[in-house]
Design a protein around this motif. Structure first.
Motif, PDB file in Angstrom:
ATOM      1  N   SER A  97     -18.839  76.740 -58.024  1.00 39.65           N
ATOM      2  CA  SER A  97     -17.698  75.907 -57.649  1.00 39.65           C
ATOM      3  C   SER A  97     -18.180  74.584 -57.055  1.00 39.65           C
ATOM      4  O   SER A  97     -19.135  74.534 -56.287  1.00 39.65           O
ATOM      5  CB  SER A  97     -16.856  76.663 -56.618  1.00 39.65           C
ATOM      6  OG  SER A  97     -15.866  75.813 -56.091  1.00 39.65           O
ATOM      7  N   ALA A 109      -3.753  85.022 -49.931  1.00 36.50           N
ATOM      8  CA  ALA A 109      -4.799  84.209 -50.561  1.00 36.50           C
ATOM      9  C   ALA A 109      -6.128  84.279 -49.822  1.00 36.50           C
ATOM     10  O   ALA A 109      -7.054  83.539 -50.150  1.00 36.50           O
ATOM     11  CB  ALA A 109      -4.351  82.748 -50.640  1.00 36.50           C
ATOM     12  N   ALA A 136      -9.115  84.685 -52.036  1.00 39.22           N
ATOM     13  CA  ALA A 136      -9.457  83.440 -52.753  1.00 39.22           C
ATOM     14  C   ALA A 136     -10.191  82.487 -51.809  1.00 39.22           C
ATOM     15  O   ALA A 136     -11.190  81.857 -52.188  1.00 39.22           O
ATOM     16  CB  ALA A 136      -8.198  82.788 -53.305  1.00 39.22           C
ATOM     17  N   LYS A 165     -13.675  83.603 -51.408  1.00 36.09           N
ATOM     18  CA  LYS A 165     -14.489  83.242 -52.581  1.00 36.09           C
ATOM     19  C   LYS A 165     -15.011  81.811 -52.438  1.00 36.09           C
ATOM     20  O   LYS A 165     -16.177  81.523 -52.717  1.00 36.09           O
ATOM     21  CB  LYS A 165     -13.667  83.324 -53.873  1.00 36.09           C
ATOM     22  CG  LYS A 165     -13.267  84.690 -54.321  1.00 36.09           C
ATOM     23  CD  LYS A 165     -14.344  85.420 -55.102  1.00 36.09           C
ATOM     24  CE  LYS A 165     -14.416  84.989 -56.551  1.00 36.09           C
ATOM     25  NZ  LYS A 165     -15.204  85.955 -57.356  1.00 36.09           N
ATOM     26  N   TYR A 166     -14.141  80.926 -52.016  1.00 35.06           N
ATOM     27  CA  TYR A 166     -14.553  79.519 -51.863  1.00 35.06           C
ATOM     28  C   TYR A 166     -15.604  79.363 -50.768  1.00 35.06           C
ATOM     29  O   TYR A 166     -16.595  78.655 -50.934  1.00 35.06           O
ATOM     30  CB  TYR A 166     -13.344  78.632 -51.546  1.00 35.06           C
ATOM     31  CG  TYR A 166     -12.512  78.263 -52.746  1.00 35.06           C
ATOM     32  CD1 TYR A 166     -13.056  77.505 -53.796  1.00 35.06           C
ATOM     33  CD2 TYR A 166     -11.175  78.637 -52.842  1.00 35.06           C
ATOM     34  CE1 TYR A 166     -12.290  77.164 -54.900  1.00 35.06           C
ATOM     35  CE2 TYR A 166     -10.408  78.285 -53.943  1.00 35.06           C
ATOM     36  CZ  TYR A 166     -10.974  77.549 -54.972  1.00 35.06           C
ATOM     37  OH  TYR A 166     -10.217  77.204 -56.059  1.00 35.06           O
ATOM     38  N   ALA A 178       0.238  80.856 -53.714  1.00 39.72           N
ATOM     39  CA  ALA A 178      -0.266  82.223 -53.559  1.00 39.72           C
ATOM     40  C   ALA A 178       0.812  83.242 -53.915  1.00 39.72           C
ATOM     41  O   ALA A 178       2.008  82.945 -53.860  1.00 39.72           O
ATOM     42  CB  ALA A 178      -0.721  82.420 -52.114  1.00 39.72           C
ATOM     43  N   LEU A 223      -7.974  85.921 -60.313  1.00 41.62           N
ATOM     44  CA  LEU A 223      -9.293  85.668 -59.741  1.00 41.62           C
ATOM     45  C   LEU A 223      -9.920  86.997 -59.315  1.00 41.62           C
ATOM     46  O   LEU A 223      -9.313  87.753 -58.538  1.00 41.62           O
ATOM     47  CB  LEU A 223      -9.126  84.737 -58.522  1.00 41.62           C
ATOM     48  CG  LEU A 223     -10.370  84.294 -57.784  1.00 41.62           C
ATOM     49  CD1 LEU A 223     -11.274  83.434 -58.668  1.00 41.62           C
ATOM     50  CD2 LEU A 223      -9.973  83.523 -56.525  1.00 41.62           C
ATOM     51  N   THR A 248     -11.792  89.336 -57.188  1.00 44.56           N
ATOM     52  CA  THR A 248     -12.055  89.264 -55.747  1.00 44.56           C
ATOM     53  C   THR A 248     -12.914  90.427 -55.249  1.00 44.56           C
ATOM     54  O   THR A 248     -13.064  90.610 -54.035  1.00 44.56           O
ATOM     55  CB  THR A 248     -10.732  89.259 -54.955  1.00 44.56           C
ATOM     56  OG1 THR A 248      -9.937  90.370 -55.375  1.00 44.56           O
ATOM     57  CG2 THR A 248      -9.973  87.973 -55.192  1.00 44.56           C
ATOM     58  N   TRP A 279     -12.173  90.349 -47.004  1.00 44.30           N
ATOM     59  CA  TRP A 279     -10.728  90.073 -46.949  1.00 44.30           C
ATOM     60  C   TRP A 279     -10.003  91.162 -46.133  1.00 44.30           C
ATOM     61  O   TRP A 279      -9.157  90.850 -45.290  1.00 44.30           O
ATOM     62  CB  TRP A 279     -10.130  89.979 -48.358  1.00 44.30           C
ATOM     63  CG  TRP A 279      -8.637  89.995 -48.304  1.00 44.30           C
ATOM     64  CD1 TRP A 279      -7.823  88.986 -47.858  1.00 44.30           C
ATOM     65  CD2 TRP A 279      -7.777  91.098 -48.619  1.00 44.30           C
ATOM     66  NE1 TRP A 279      -6.502  89.392 -47.886  1.00 44.30           N
ATOM     67  CE2 TRP A 279      -6.448  90.685 -48.362  1.00 44.30           C
ATOM     68  CE3 TRP A 279      -7.999  92.378 -49.103  1.00 44.30           C
ATOM     69  CZ2 TRP A 279      -5.356  91.522 -48.557  1.00 44.30           C
ATOM     70  CZ3 TRP A 279      -6.908  93.208 -49.306  1.00 44.30           C
ATOM     71  CH2 TRP A 279      -5.601  92.773 -49.037  1.00 44.30           C
ATOM     72  N   THR A 301      -3.836  86.677 -57.697  1.00 39.62           N
ATOM     73  CA  THR A 301      -3.356  85.672 -58.639  1.00 39.62           C
ATOM     74  C   THR A 301      -2.910  84.424 -57.893  1.00 39.62           C
ATOM     75  O   THR A 301      -2.566  84.463 -56.707  1.00 39.62           O
ATOM     76  CB  THR A 301      -2.184  86.180 -59.505  1.00 39.62           C
ATOM     77  OG1 THR A 301      -0.984  86.194 -58.732  1.00 39.62           O
ATOM     78  CG2 THR A 301      -2.480  87.554 -60.092  1.00 39.62           C
ATOM     79  N   LEU A 302      -2.942  83.333 -58.633  1.00 38.98           N
ATOM     80  CA  LEU A 302      -2.497  82.034 -58.142  1.00 38.98           C
ATOM     81  C   LEU A 302      -1.636  81.396 -59.225  1.00 38.98           C
ATOM     82  O   LEU A 302      -1.742  81.756 -60.400  1.00 38.98           O
ATOM     83  CB  LEU A 302      -3.710  81.122 -57.856  1.00 38.98           C
ATOM     84  CG  LEU A 302      -4.691  81.621 -56.795  1.00 38.98           C
ATOM     85  CD1 LEU A 302      -6.008  80.861 -56.890  1.00 38.98           C
ATOM     86  CD2 LEU A 302      -4.098  81.473 -55.392  1.00 38.98           C
TER      87      LEU A 302
END
Ligand SMILES: [Zn+2]
Length: 233
Positions: free
Chosen positions: A2, A21, A24, A27-28, A152, A167, A169, A176, A217-218
């Motif tokens: 990323s 979220a 997500a 992940k970032y 989100a 995504l 995860t 999370w 999902t996003l």
């Protein structure tokens, strides 16, 4: 890998962005990004034993712990739960955070919500994004446009929500769960809604559809889903 350096998640109540979220965001941050979770209210209403004031204090502590586990920081605007207005005063405060943080990615609520704070967070954020991009609006920080905006998947915001991006995860799943578990709300003992069961099951269900063990999902704004083809695909 990323290229996202900064993520800003904007939620109506502390816990909304983490539950929906957080994976997500993890992940970032695992990929090296910084993350800010901006909560427009603490979400202090509805605790069966604590007063709003007591529960706000607890939620703010929980939010700081959860954000840290997700690799980010928590911030707040001082609006009351169930009383978030939709107006330029809020939009300007959100704009100032967008311009200061300069996120590549903004994650917020989808507008199709039965909770007015979520709905108003969506519209205030979209207005803030519009203002943040305008150089003619002079504030402490210069204009900024994030590359991506995502909505989100939140159980209260499902009216016309389209799960557009799935995504994987699994690699951040435990983190999370640990982050979400900082909130008493996640356990189901604060409200009648079984947050933990819902979001854990959702991760599995979305994973089944995507071919991953677990997923979130996003959704993107409509204009982001348009592509322009000079040549045939
Ligand atoms: Zn909420």
């Amino acid at each position: 890998m990323s290229t996202v350096k900064r993520v800003l998640a904007i939620g109506g109540h502390a816990a909304d962005m983490e539950f929906s979220a957080g994976a997500a965001i993890a992940k970032y941050t695992a990929a090296g990004a910084e993350a800010v979770l901006l909560h427009l209210t603490a979400g202090e209403m509805g605790h069966p034993r604590l007063s709003g004031e007591e529960y706000a204090k607890q939620k703010i502590d929980e939010a700081h712990r959860a954000a840290k586990i997700l690799g980010g920081e928590a911030r707040f605007l001082p609006y009351p739960d169930a009383g978030l207005p939709r107006n330029d005063e809020v939009a300007y405060q959100v704009m100032d955070v967008i311009r200061e943080v300069r996120p590549d990615v903004v994650i917020t609520h989808w507008r199709g919500s039965f909770h007015s704070d979520h709905n108003n967070t969506h519209y205030n954020t979209m207005q803030a994004l519009f203002y943040a991009a305008l150089p003619s609006i002079k504030r402490a920080h210069p204009a900024h446009t994030p590359a991506q905006v995502f909505f989100a998947e939140n159980w209260e915001d499902m009216d016309d929500y389209v799960p557009e991006i799935y995504l994987d995860t699994e690699d951040v799943y435990d983190r999370w769960v640990e982050a979400a578990s900082q909130y008493e709300l996640f356990s189901g003992s604060v409200s009648g809604f079984r947050y933990r069961d819902y979001y854990e099951s959702l991760a599995v269900m979305r994973g089944c559809l995507a071919g991953f063990r677990r997923a979130v999902t996003l959704m993107r704004p409509a204009e982001a889903r348009i592509s322009y083809w000079k040549d045939l695909p």
